[in-house]
Write a protein that holds these residues in place. Sequence first.
Motif, PDB file in Angstrom:
ATOM      1  N   ASN A 272       0.840  -1.186   0.000  1.00 57.05           N
ATOM      2  CA  ASN A 272       0.000   0.000   0.000  1.00 57.05           C
ATOM      3  C   ASN A 272       0.882   1.245   0.000  1.00 57.05           C
ATOM      4  N   GLU A 273       0.401   2.300  -0.672  1.00 57.53           N
ATOM      5  CA  GLU A 273       1.196   3.530  -0.716  1.00 57.53           C
ATOM      6  C   GLU A 273       1.445   4.091   0.680  1.00 57.53           C
ATOM      7  N   ASP A 274       0.500   3.886   1.579  1.00 57.59           N
ATOM      8  CA  ASP A 274       0.668   4.412   2.936  1.00 57.59           C
ATOM      9  C   ASP A 274       1.831   3.737   3.660  1.00 57.59           C
ATOM     10  N   GLU A 275       2.124   2.483   3.285  1.00 62.42           N
ATOM     11  CA  GLU A 275       3.232   1.788   3.930  1.00 62.42           C
ATOM     12  C   GLU A 275       4.570   2.420   3.568  1.00 62.42           C
TER      13      GLU A 275
END
Length: 359
Positions: free
Chosen positions: A124-127
Amino acid sequence: MMGIFLHSCNAPEDIIEVLARIGVSISTTSINDAITNLSKESSTALRRLGKTLTTSFAYDNVDIELKHTVPTLEKPHETLVHLTSGTFIPLDHGVVREDLDCSQELWQRSPMNADRSAVEPPINEDELLQLHPETLEHPTGLLRSGRFNAWVFRRDLIQHGPPFFRRYLKELGKPEVVEQIPVVRSSQVPAKMMDISQSTPQGNGDALADLFRQVNVGNPTEKGCNEVTDVKNYVVLVHGDLLTGERIQSFQASRRIEKTPWRRNQFIIYVMGLFHLKMACADAIWRICIFPKAARNDPSSLIAFVGILRKKETAKIESKPGFRRMHEVIEHVGVVSRLDCWKVLASKHYIVLVGQCKS
Protein backbone atom coordinates in the motif's frame (compact mmCIF):
# COMPACT_ATOMS: atom_id res chain seq x y z
CA MET A 1 50.95 4.04 -22.83
CA MET A 2 50.96 5.79 -26.21
CA GLY A 3 50.62 2.45 -27.96
CA ILE A 4 47.58 1.48 -25.89
CA PHE A 5 46.05 4.87 -26.63
CA LEU A 6 46.57 4.43 -30.37
CA HIS A 7 45.03 0.97 -30.18
CA SER A 8 41.97 2.31 -28.35
CA CYS A 9 41.57 5.00 -31.02
CA ASN A 10 41.72 2.37 -33.77
CA ALA A 11 44.68 4.15 -35.35
CA PRO A 12 45.87 2.73 -38.70
CA GLU A 13 48.79 0.34 -38.51
CA ASP A 14 50.92 2.52 -40.81
CA ILE A 15 50.66 5.47 -38.42
CA ILE A 16 51.58 3.26 -35.45
CA GLU A 17 54.66 1.95 -37.26
CA VAL A 18 55.79 5.46 -38.20
CA LEU A 19 55.43 6.64 -34.60
CA ALA A 20 57.28 3.52 -33.42
CA ARG A 21 60.23 4.25 -35.74
CA ILE A 22 60.63 7.78 -34.40
CA GLY A 23 60.45 6.52 -30.81
CA VAL A 24 57.07 7.98 -29.87
CA SER A 25 55.24 4.66 -29.59
CA ILE A 26 55.87 0.93 -29.59
CA SER A 27 55.35 -1.39 -32.53
CA THR A 28 52.08 -3.04 -33.46
CA THR A 29 53.35 -6.43 -32.29
CA SER A 30 54.29 -5.03 -28.89
CA ILE A 31 50.89 -3.36 -28.60
CA ASN A 32 49.12 -6.65 -29.34
CA ASP A 33 51.28 -8.44 -26.75
CA ALA A 34 50.45 -5.76 -24.18
CA ILE A 35 46.73 -6.08 -24.91
CA THR A 36 46.97 -9.85 -24.52
CA ASN A 37 48.72 -9.54 -21.15
CA LEU A 38 46.21 -6.96 -19.95
CA SER A 39 43.37 -9.28 -20.97
CA LYS A 40 44.89 -12.13 -18.99
CA GLU A 41 45.31 -9.93 -15.92
CA SER A 42 41.73 -8.71 -16.27
CA SER A 43 40.44 -12.26 -16.55
CA THR A 44 42.31 -13.24 -13.39
CA ALA A 45 40.92 -10.21 -11.54
CA LEU A 46 37.38 -11.08 -12.64
CA ARG A 47 37.67 -14.65 -11.39
CA ARG A 48 39.08 -13.44 -8.09
CA LEU A 49 36.17 -11.02 -7.79
CA GLY A 50 33.66 -13.75 -8.60
CA LYS A 51 34.85 -15.90 -5.70
CA THR A 52 33.66 -13.28 -3.21
CA LEU A 53 30.01 -13.55 -4.36
CA THR A 54 29.56 -9.99 -3.10
CA THR A 55 29.59 -8.27 -6.47
CA SER A 56 26.76 -6.67 -8.38
CA PHE A 57 26.48 -6.73 -12.16
CA ALA A 58 25.61 -3.80 -14.41
CA TYR A 59 25.29 -3.83 -18.17
CA ASP A 60 23.83 -1.83 -21.04
CA ASN A 61 23.63 -1.91 -24.80
CA VAL A 62 26.27 -0.36 -27.06
CA ASP A 63 25.42 0.46 -30.67
CA ILE A 64 28.34 1.03 -33.02
CA GLU A 65 27.98 2.00 -36.66
CA LEU A 66 30.61 0.35 -38.85
CA LYS A 67 30.30 2.03 -42.22
CA HIS A 68 32.86 -0.23 -43.89
CA THR A 69 31.55 -3.61 -42.81
CA VAL A 70 31.46 -6.34 -45.42
CA PRO A 71 27.83 -7.11 -46.40
CA THR A 72 26.68 -10.70 -46.01
CA LEU A 73 23.76 -12.65 -47.38
CA GLU A 74 21.89 -12.42 -44.05
CA LYS A 75 22.62 -8.71 -43.52
CA PRO A 76 23.37 -7.19 -46.90
CA HIS A 77 23.29 -3.55 -45.80
CA GLU A 78 23.55 -3.73 -42.00
CA THR A 79 26.12 -1.28 -40.63
CA LEU A 80 24.84 -0.91 -37.04
CA VAL A 81 26.37 -3.44 -34.66
CA HIS A 82 24.55 -4.14 -31.39
CA LEU A 83 26.89 -5.06 -28.54
CA THR A 84 26.64 -5.22 -24.76
CA SER A 85 29.06 -3.69 -22.26
CA GLY A 86 29.14 -4.54 -18.59
CA THR A 87 30.96 -3.94 -15.35
CA PHE A 88 31.25 -5.60 -11.96
CA ILE A 89 30.78 -3.46 -8.85
CA PRO A 90 31.96 -4.84 -5.48
CA LEU A 91 29.38 -4.22 -2.76
CA ASP A 92 30.69 -1.83 -0.11
CA HIS A 93 29.26 -0.55 3.19
CA GLY A 94 30.15 -3.71 5.07
CA VAL A 95 28.16 -6.12 2.91
CA VAL A 96 29.20 -9.73 3.51
CA ARG A 97 28.30 -12.92 1.71
CA GLU A 98 25.83 -13.98 4.40
CA ASP A 99 23.72 -10.88 3.70
CA LEU A 100 22.93 -12.30 0.25
CA ASP A 101 22.16 -15.84 1.41
CA CYS A 102 18.41 -15.73 0.67
CA SER A 103 17.78 -17.05 -2.84
CA GLN A 104 15.51 -19.92 -1.80
CA GLU A 105 13.60 -17.78 0.68
CA LEU A 106 12.81 -15.24 -2.02
CA TRP A 107 11.84 -17.97 -4.48
CA GLN A 108 9.33 -19.38 -2.00
CA ARG A 109 7.55 -16.02 -2.07
CA SER A 110 8.07 -15.19 -5.74
CA PRO A 111 4.98 -14.79 -7.97
CA MET A 112 6.85 -16.84 -10.59
CA ASN A 113 6.84 -19.86 -8.28
CA ALA A 114 3.71 -21.91 -8.89
CA ASP A 115 4.30 -23.78 -5.61
CA ARG A 116 5.07 -20.78 -3.45
CA SER A 117 4.37 -21.23 0.23
CA ALA A 118 3.23 -17.70 1.01
CA VAL A 119 1.49 -14.96 -0.91
CA GLU A 120 2.80 -11.51 -0.17
CA PRO A 121 0.08 -8.87 0.29
CA PRO A 122 0.25 -5.95 -2.15
CA ILE A 123 2.18 -2.93 -0.95
CA ASN A 124 0.00 0.00 0.00
CA GLU A 125 1.20 3.53 -0.72
CA ASP A 126 0.67 4.41 2.94
CA GLU A 127 3.23 1.79 3.93
CA LEU A 128 5.90 3.66 1.98
CA LEU A 129 5.32 6.66 4.22
CA GLN A 130 6.26 4.52 7.21
CA LEU A 131 9.74 3.72 5.94
CA HIS A 132 11.01 6.81 7.77
CA PRO A 133 8.30 7.66 10.31
CA GLU A 134 8.21 11.01 12.04
CA THR A 135 9.75 10.85 15.49
CA LEU A 136 9.60 13.84 17.81
CA GLU A 137 7.64 17.00 17.21
CA HIS A 138 9.80 19.56 15.45
CA PRO A 139 10.11 23.13 16.80
CA THR A 140 8.88 24.52 13.48
CA GLY A 141 5.67 22.50 13.68
CA LEU A 142 6.34 21.11 10.20
CA LEU A 143 6.64 17.51 9.15
CA ARG A 144 9.77 16.30 7.40
CA SER A 145 8.30 16.89 3.94
CA GLY A 146 7.26 20.40 4.94
CA ARG A 147 10.74 21.17 6.23
CA PHE A 148 12.25 19.97 2.97
CA ASN A 149 9.86 22.12 0.95
CA ALA A 150 10.79 25.10 3.12
CA TRP A 151 14.46 24.46 2.37
CA VAL A 152 13.71 24.28 -1.37
CA PHE A 153 11.91 27.64 -1.16
CA ARG A 154 14.92 29.19 0.56
CA ARG A 155 17.28 27.69 -2.01
CA ASP A 156 15.29 29.06 -4.95
CA LEU A 157 14.98 32.45 -3.30
CA ILE A 158 18.73 32.67 -2.68
CA GLN A 159 19.89 31.26 -6.01
CA HIS A 160 17.21 32.62 -8.37
CA GLY A 161 15.46 35.39 -6.46
CA PRO A 162 16.40 39.06 -6.00
CA PRO A 163 20.17 39.69 -5.71
CA PHE A 164 19.64 40.85 -2.12
CA PHE A 165 19.28 37.25 -0.95
CA ARG A 166 22.64 36.09 -2.38
CA ARG A 167 24.27 37.14 0.90
CA TYR A 168 22.54 34.25 2.67
CA LEU A 169 24.03 31.54 0.45
CA LYS A 170 26.53 30.40 3.09
CA GLU A 171 23.73 30.07 5.63
CA LEU A 172 21.54 27.92 3.38
CA GLY A 173 23.18 24.65 4.38
CA LYS A 174 22.05 21.22 3.23
CA PRO A 175 18.63 19.56 3.44
CA GLU A 176 17.82 17.63 6.58
CA VAL A 177 19.40 14.18 6.63
CA VAL A 178 16.93 11.33 7.15
CA GLU A 179 19.07 8.22 6.73
CA GLN A 180 22.35 8.99 5.04
CA ILE A 181 24.27 6.30 3.21
CA PRO A 182 27.98 6.71 4.01
CA VAL A 183 29.99 8.00 1.10
CA VAL A 184 32.73 5.57 0.08
CA ARG A 185 35.05 5.40 -2.85
CA SER A 186 33.53 2.67 -4.98
CA SER A 187 35.44 0.60 -7.48
CA GLN A 188 34.51 -1.43 -10.52
CA VAL A 189 36.06 -3.99 -12.81
CA PRO A 190 35.01 -3.65 -16.46
CA ALA A 191 33.75 -6.75 -18.21
CA LYS A 192 34.75 -7.81 -21.68
CA MET A 193 32.61 -6.44 -24.48
CA MET A 194 29.97 -8.98 -25.51
CA ASP A 195 28.83 -9.56 -29.07
CA ILE A 196 25.25 -9.89 -27.86
CA SER A 197 22.19 -7.79 -28.57
CA GLN A 198 20.10 -7.34 -25.43
CA SER A 199 17.01 -6.17 -27.30
CA THR A 200 15.12 -9.36 -26.37
CA PRO A 201 14.61 -11.34 -23.15
CA GLN A 202 16.77 -14.13 -24.55
CA GLY A 203 19.48 -11.60 -25.39
CA ASN A 204 19.51 -10.46 -21.76
CA GLY A 205 19.74 -14.07 -20.67
CA ASP A 206 22.73 -14.59 -22.96
CA ALA A 207 24.38 -11.41 -21.64
CA LEU A 208 23.93 -12.52 -18.03
CA ALA A 209 25.26 -15.99 -18.84
CA ASP A 210 28.34 -14.39 -20.40
CA LEU A 211 28.88 -12.16 -17.37
CA PHE A 212 28.67 -15.14 -15.02
CA ARG A 213 31.10 -16.97 -17.27
CA GLN A 214 33.58 -14.10 -17.05
CA VAL A 215 33.61 -14.14 -13.23
CA ASN A 216 33.55 -17.96 -13.24
CA VAL A 217 30.37 -18.24 -11.17
CA GLY A 218 27.86 -21.00 -11.82
CA ASN A 219 26.53 -24.37 -10.77
CA PRO A 220 29.18 -27.11 -10.42
CA THR A 221 26.61 -29.80 -11.22
CA GLU A 222 26.14 -28.44 -14.74
CA LYS A 223 28.12 -30.04 -17.53
CA GLY A 224 31.55 -28.47 -18.00
CA CYS A 225 31.28 -26.31 -14.85
CA ASN A 226 33.39 -28.32 -12.42
CA GLU A 227 35.74 -25.50 -11.40
CA VAL A 228 33.26 -22.63 -11.11
CA THR A 229 32.42 -20.80 -7.89
CA ASP A 230 29.13 -22.25 -6.68
CA VAL A 231 26.41 -19.59 -6.42
CA LYS A 232 24.62 -21.81 -3.86
CA ASN A 233 21.81 -19.92 -2.09
CA TYR A 234 23.22 -16.46 -2.70
CA VAL A 235 21.53 -13.79 -4.78
CA VAL A 236 23.24 -11.56 -7.33
CA LEU A 237 22.15 -7.95 -7.75
CA VAL A 238 21.87 -6.82 -11.37
CA HIS A 239 21.56 -3.20 -12.45
CA GLY A 240 20.28 -1.82 -15.74
CA ASP A 241 17.70 0.49 -17.23
CA LEU A 242 13.97 -0.11 -16.76
CA LEU A 243 13.58 -1.92 -20.07
CA THR A 244 16.44 -4.22 -19.11
CA GLY A 245 14.59 -4.98 -15.88
CA GLU A 246 11.43 -5.91 -17.78
CA ARG A 247 13.36 -8.21 -20.11
CA ILE A 248 15.19 -9.88 -17.23
CA GLN A 249 11.89 -10.59 -15.51
CA SER A 250 10.42 -11.87 -18.77
CA PHE A 251 13.42 -14.13 -19.23
CA GLN A 252 13.06 -15.45 -15.67
CA ALA A 253 9.35 -16.07 -16.24
CA SER A 254 10.16 -18.21 -19.28
CA ARG A 255 12.52 -20.32 -17.14
CA ARG A 256 10.40 -20.69 -14.02
CA ILE A 257 9.45 -24.32 -14.73
CA GLU A 258 13.08 -25.45 -14.72
CA LYS A 259 14.03 -27.80 -11.89
CA THR A 260 17.22 -26.21 -10.57
CA PRO A 261 17.69 -22.69 -9.16
CA TRP A 262 20.55 -22.10 -11.58
CA ARG A 263 18.47 -22.87 -14.65
CA ARG A 264 15.57 -20.84 -13.28
CA ASN A 265 17.90 -17.89 -12.73
CA GLN A 266 16.06 -17.33 -9.46
CA PHE A 267 19.17 -15.86 -7.84
CA ILE A 268 19.14 -12.81 -10.14
CA ILE A 269 17.62 -9.79 -8.42
CA TYR A 270 17.11 -6.74 -10.61
CA VAL A 271 17.70 -3.38 -8.90
CA MET A 272 16.88 -0.19 -10.74
CA GLY A 273 19.15 2.83 -10.46
CA LEU A 274 17.96 6.10 -8.95
CA PHE A 275 18.60 7.79 -12.28
CA HIS A 276 16.17 5.45 -14.02
CA LEU A 277 13.65 6.02 -11.24
CA LYS A 278 14.00 9.73 -11.91
CA MET A 279 13.40 9.10 -15.61
CA ALA A 280 10.25 7.15 -14.81
CA CYS A 281 8.96 9.98 -12.60
CA ALA A 282 9.60 12.58 -15.32
CA ASP A 283 7.82 10.40 -17.86
CA ALA A 284 4.86 9.96 -15.49
CA ILE A 285 4.53 13.73 -15.08
CA TRP A 286 4.57 14.15 -18.86
CA ARG A 287 1.92 11.46 -19.37
CA ILE A 288 -0.35 12.93 -16.70
CA CYS A 289 0.13 16.68 -17.08
CA ILE A 290 1.08 17.27 -20.73
CA PHE A 291 0.30 14.37 -23.06
CA PRO A 292 -3.52 14.27 -22.57
CA LYS A 293 -5.18 17.08 -24.51
CA ALA A 294 -7.62 17.66 -21.67
CA ALA A 295 -4.68 18.50 -19.39
CA ARG A 296 -3.71 21.46 -21.60
CA ASN A 297 -7.00 23.36 -21.39
CA ASP A 298 -6.49 24.89 -17.96
CA PRO A 299 -4.75 28.30 -18.03
CA SER A 300 -2.62 27.20 -15.07
CA SER A 301 -1.62 23.89 -16.65
CA LEU A 302 1.98 22.79 -16.96
CA ILE A 303 2.02 23.29 -20.73
CA ALA A 304 0.82 26.87 -20.22
CA PHE A 305 3.94 27.58 -18.17
CA VAL A 306 6.02 25.81 -20.81
CA GLY A 307 4.58 28.19 -23.41
CA ILE A 308 5.96 31.09 -21.38
CA LEU A 309 9.38 29.64 -20.55
CA ARG A 310 10.12 27.66 -23.75
CA LYS A 311 7.80 29.06 -26.37
CA LYS A 312 9.67 27.58 -29.35
CA GLU A 313 9.72 24.07 -27.88
CA THR A 314 6.05 23.69 -26.99
CA ALA A 315 5.25 21.30 -29.85
CA LYS A 316 8.28 19.16 -29.09
CA ILE A 317 7.42 18.95 -25.40
CA GLU A 318 3.82 18.02 -26.20
CA SER A 319 4.86 15.17 -28.49
CA LYS A 320 8.17 13.63 -27.41
CA PRO A 321 10.35 15.78 -25.14
CA GLY A 322 12.90 13.24 -23.93
CA PHE A 323 14.20 13.01 -20.39
CA ARG A 324 16.65 15.91 -20.34
CA ARG A 325 14.20 18.45 -21.77
CA MET A 326 11.38 17.23 -19.52
CA HIS A 327 13.68 17.32 -16.50
CA GLU A 328 14.53 20.95 -17.22
CA VAL A 329 10.85 21.80 -17.66
CA ILE A 330 10.00 20.35 -14.25
CA GLU A 331 12.91 22.12 -12.59
CA HIS A 332 12.37 25.53 -14.18
CA VAL A 333 8.58 25.57 -13.77
CA GLY A 334 9.03 24.55 -10.15
CA VAL A 335 11.50 27.37 -9.50
CA VAL A 336 9.39 30.13 -11.06
CA SER A 337 6.22 28.82 -9.38
CA ARG A 338 7.82 28.90 -5.95
CA LEU A 339 9.24 32.36 -6.57
CA ASP A 340 5.81 33.54 -7.70
CA CYS A 341 4.28 32.16 -4.50
CA TRP A 342 6.90 34.04 -2.48
CA LYS A 343 6.17 37.23 -4.42
CA VAL A 344 2.43 36.99 -3.76
CA LEU A 345 2.92 36.24 -0.07
CA ALA A 346 5.55 38.96 0.34
CA SER A 347 3.24 41.48 -1.35
CA LYS A 348 0.43 40.65 1.06
CA HIS A 349 2.72 41.03 4.05
CA TYR A 350 3.98 44.34 2.66
CA ILE A 351 0.44 45.67 2.21
CA VAL A 352 -0.48 44.66 5.77
CA LEU A 353 2.73 46.22 7.12
CA VAL A 354 2.12 49.50 5.27
CA GLY A 355 -1.45 49.59 6.57
CA GLN A 356 -0.26 49.12 10.13
CA CYS A 357 2.32 51.89 9.75
CA LYS A 358 -0.28 54.34 8.43
CA SER A 359 -2.67 53.56 11.22
